[in-house]
Write an enzyme that holds these catalytic residues in place. Structure first.
Site, PDB file in Angstrom:
ATOM      1  CG  ASP A 100     -31.676  -7.847 -13.592  1.00 37.54           C
ATOM      2  OD1 ASP A 100     -31.709  -9.044 -13.935  1.00 37.54           O
ATOM      3  OD2 ASP A 100     -31.005  -7.440 -12.631  1.00 37.54           O
ATOM      4  N   GLY A 101     -34.464  -9.343 -14.186  1.00 34.29           N
ATOM      5  CA  GLY A 101     -35.464  -9.959 -13.300  1.00 34.29           C
ATOM      6  C   GLY A 101     -36.403 -10.948 -13.962  1.00 34.29           C
ATOM      7  CG  ASN A 102     -36.670 -11.390 -18.227  1.00 30.22           C
ATOM      8  OD1 ASN A 102     -37.380 -10.442 -17.911  1.00 30.22           O
ATOM      9  ND2 ASN A 102     -35.991 -11.430 -19.360  1.00 30.22           N
ATOM     10  CD1 TRP A 113     -42.739 -11.087 -13.349  1.00 33.77           C
ATOM     11  CD2 TRP A 113     -42.619 -12.838 -14.760  1.00 33.77           C
ATOM     12  NE1 TRP A 113     -43.938 -11.179 -13.998  1.00 33.77           N
ATOM     13  CE2 TRP A 113     -43.894 -12.246 -14.872  1.00 33.77           C
ATOM     14  CE3 TRP A 113     -42.321 -13.942 -15.557  1.00 33.77           C
ATOM     15  CZ2 TRP A 113     -44.867 -12.731 -15.753  1.00 33.77           C
ATOM     16  CZ3 TRP A 113     -43.289 -14.435 -16.430  1.00 33.77           C
ATOM     17  CH2 TRP A 113     -44.544 -13.823 -16.519  1.00 33.77           C
ATOM     18  CG  HIS A 127     -35.311 -15.387 -20.562  1.00 29.37           C
ATOM     19  ND1 HIS A 127     -34.868 -14.289 -19.853  1.00 29.37           N
ATOM     20  CD2 HIS A 127     -34.534 -16.429 -20.151  1.00 29.37           C
ATOM     21  CE1 HIS A 127     -33.859 -14.641 -19.073  1.00 29.37           C
ATOM     22  NE2 HIS A 127     -33.640 -15.941 -19.215  1.00 29.37           N
ATOM     23  CD  GLU A 148     -19.933  -9.379 -19.256  1.00 23.05           C
ATOM     24  OE1 GLU A 148     -21.007  -8.807 -19.539  1.00 23.05           O
ATOM     25  OE2 GLU A 148     -18.833  -8.990 -19.682  1.00 23.05           O
ATOM     26  CD1 TRP A 154     -21.272 -14.895 -24.576  1.00 25.99           C
ATOM     27  CD2 TRP A 154     -22.495 -16.518 -25.512  1.00 25.99           C
ATOM     28  NE1 TRP A 154     -21.636 -14.477 -25.851  1.00 25.99           N
ATOM     29  CE2 TRP A 154     -22.383 -15.457 -26.439  1.00 25.99           C
ATOM     30  CE3 TRP A 154     -23.214 -17.656 -25.876  1.00 25.99           C
ATOM     31  CZ2 TRP A 154     -22.967 -15.488 -27.690  1.00 25.99           C
ATOM     32  CZ3 TRP A 154     -23.806 -17.696 -27.135  1.00 25.99           C
ATOM     33  CH2 TRP A 154     -23.673 -16.622 -28.026  1.00 25.99           C
ATOM     34  CG  LEU A 206     -38.756   3.674 -30.907  1.00 31.87           C
ATOM     35  CD1 LEU A 206     -38.424   4.702 -29.819  1.00 31.87           C
ATOM     36  CD2 LEU A 206     -39.583   2.540 -30.304  1.00 31.87           C
ATOM     37  NE  ARG A 254     -29.476  -4.398 -13.110  1.00 30.64           N
ATOM     38  CZ  ARG A 254     -28.329  -4.996 -13.373  1.00 30.64           C
ATOM     39  NH1 ARG A 254     -27.271  -4.282 -13.625  1.00 30.64           N
ATOM     40  NH2 ARG A 254     -28.253  -6.314 -13.394  1.00 30.64           N
ATOM     41  NE  ARG A 264     -24.973  -6.251 -10.515  1.00 33.69           N
ATOM     42  CZ  ARG A 264     -25.835  -6.881  -9.731  1.00 33.69           C
ATOM     43  NH1 ARG A 264     -25.825  -6.667  -8.436  1.00 33.69           N
ATOM     44  NH2 ARG A 264     -26.718  -7.722 -10.236  1.00 33.69           N
ATOM     45  CB  SER A 299     -24.460  -5.237 -15.639  1.00 35.12           C
ATOM     46  OG  SER A 299     -24.892  -5.532 -14.335  1.00 35.12           O
TER      47      SER A 299
HETATM   48  C1  FPP Z   1     -32.266 -10.560 -17.322  1.00 35.04           C
HETATM   49  O1  FPP Z   1     -33.063 -11.261 -16.426  1.00 35.04           O
HETATM   50  C2  FPP Z   1     -32.685 -10.836 -18.676  1.00 35.04           C
HETATM   51  C3  FPP Z   1     -31.915 -11.407 -19.647  1.00 35.04           C
HETATM   52  C4  FPP Z   1     -30.502 -11.789 -19.496  1.00 35.04           C
HETATM   53  C5  FPP Z   1     -32.480 -11.695 -20.967  1.00 35.04           C
HETATM   54  C6  FPP Z   1     -33.288 -10.562 -21.493  1.00 35.04           C
HETATM   55  C7  FPP Z   1     -33.963 -10.960 -22.719  1.00 35.04           C
HETATM   56  C8  FPP Z   1     -35.204 -10.546 -23.029  1.00 35.04           C
HETATM   57  C9  FPP Z   1     -36.034  -9.671 -22.203  1.00 35.04           C
HETATM   58  C10 FPP Z   1     -35.751 -10.990 -24.304  1.00 35.04           C
HETATM   59  C11 FPP Z   1     -35.623  -9.904 -25.325  1.00 35.04           C
HETATM   60  C12 FPP Z   1     -35.158 -10.462 -26.579  1.00 35.04           C
HETATM   61  C13 FPP Z   1     -35.550 -10.004 -27.785  1.00 35.04           C
HETATM   62  C14 FPP Z   1     -34.873 -10.468 -28.968  1.00 35.04           C
HETATM   63  C15 FPP Z   1     -36.623  -9.042 -27.967  1.00 35.04           C
HETATM   64  P1  FPP Z   1     -32.400 -12.422 -15.590  1.00 35.04           P
HETATM   65  O2  FPP Z   1     -32.548 -13.682 -16.348  1.00 35.04           O
HETATM   66  O3  FPP Z   1     -31.007 -12.045 -15.236  1.00 35.04           O
HETATM   67  O4  FPP Z   1     -33.312 -12.436 -14.323  1.00 35.04           O
HETATM   68  P2  FPP Z   1     -32.857 -12.815 -12.848  1.00 35.04           P
HETATM   69  O5  FPP Z   1     -31.877 -11.767 -12.421  1.00 35.04           O
HETATM   70  O6  FPP Z   1     -34.148 -12.741 -12.097  1.00 35.04           O
HETATM   71  O7  FPP Z   1     -32.275 -14.173 -12.905  1.00 35.04           O
END
Ligand code: FPP
Length: 234
Positions: free
Chosen positions: A12-14, A17, A29, A59, A61, A123, A179, A185, A187
């Site tokens: 979470d958190g991309n 960030w 991402h 979810e 989508w 792995l 997480r 959570r 989720s």
């Molecule tokens: C949650 O952060 C992250 C996601 C929904 C996407 C995660 C996907 C990746 C890390 C890419 C990995 C994919 C592959 C195929 C290796 P968020 O977008 O909900 O962050 P936010 O809560 O800060 O908005």
């Protein structure tokens, strides 16, 4: 303390960030995808045998079409860049989720990654795409009901028998669920599989989740006293 064989991570958190750095959410991402490689290598070195990562939920989508499209293109980028290295390291890729609902090109890339690493014994790197745990359990229940109707199963089914209907049927139970990014959570992630998992929540966003943070989580896991409903060992 039992060894941590199976760790699962809600990445979470991309988005936050990226925003902090004045970049679009998609940049988060992309950094997140690169971090999957870093953490898979670290997990392997730390003796983890199964690493199960939540990349896209049923979810997700609901996000903007631009963001969804970007995430759907990430597997192609990711495996093109890293698949050969994963094969060389003996990693086995497995994809969990309803793949046939993904764009055809995304589905194909994911199935190829599974296929090309099928004989590897290192792995097990499991990526959850279009995965939701309630849906997984519902599909399992339907598959079991179908088997009963067709006289292939009966009502003596137990927990171990039911697990064979889950998408994670080849994996041991989750020992440690992490997480990132401060949320506490589950989720809709691996609800059956985390029945006795230790839960660790860290403040770092996924792109900042370094091998050192993973080690810290493992130390915390090792310090906990897992009783599986039994009595504390003194
Ligand atoms: C949650 O952060 C992250 C996601 C929904 C996407 C995660 C996907 C990746 C890390 C890419 C990995 C994919 C592959 C195929 C290796 P968020 O977008 O909900 O962050 P936010 O809560 O800060 O908005």
């Amino acid at each position: 303390m039992e060894k941590c064989r199976h760790a699962a991570i809600i990445m979470d958190g991309n988005g936050r960030w990226a925003k902090k750095q004045g970049k679009p959410r998609t940049a988060g991402h992309l950094a997140g995808a690169d971090n999957v490689r870093t953490i898979a290598i670290a997990a392997d070195k730390l003796g983890i045998e199964y690493l199960t990562l939540y990349a896209f939920s049923t979810e997700n989508w609901k996000r903007s079409a631009d963001e969804v499209n970007y995430i759907m293109k990430l597997p192609a980028f990711f495996f093109k860049k890293y698949m050969q290295e994963f094969i060389d390291r003996g990693f086995r890729m497995r994809i969990i989720g309803e793949l046939d609902a993904l764009p055809a090109a995304t589905e194909q890339v994911l199935r190829e990654a599974e296929e090309s690493s099928r004989s590897n014994t290192g792995l097990s790197l499991n990526i959850c795409m279009n995965y939701g745990s309630q849906r997984e359990i519902l599909l399992a229940a339907k598959a079991y009901a179908r088997d009963v109707l067709e006289n292939k199963a009966d009502l003596s089914l137990d927990e171990a028998g039911f697990e064979k209907y889950l998408m994670t049927k080849d994996f041991p139970p989750v020992d440690l669920l992490i997480r990132t990014s401060g949320e506490q959570r589950i989720s809709n992630y691996l609800l059956w599989q985390i029945a006795y998992a230790e839960l660790v929540f860290v403040d770092e966003a996924w792109p900042d989740f370094t091998p050192e943070v993973l080690e810290r989580c493992l130390r915390e896991y090792e310090e906990r006293d897992r009783r599986f409903g039994g009595i504390r060992n003194v």
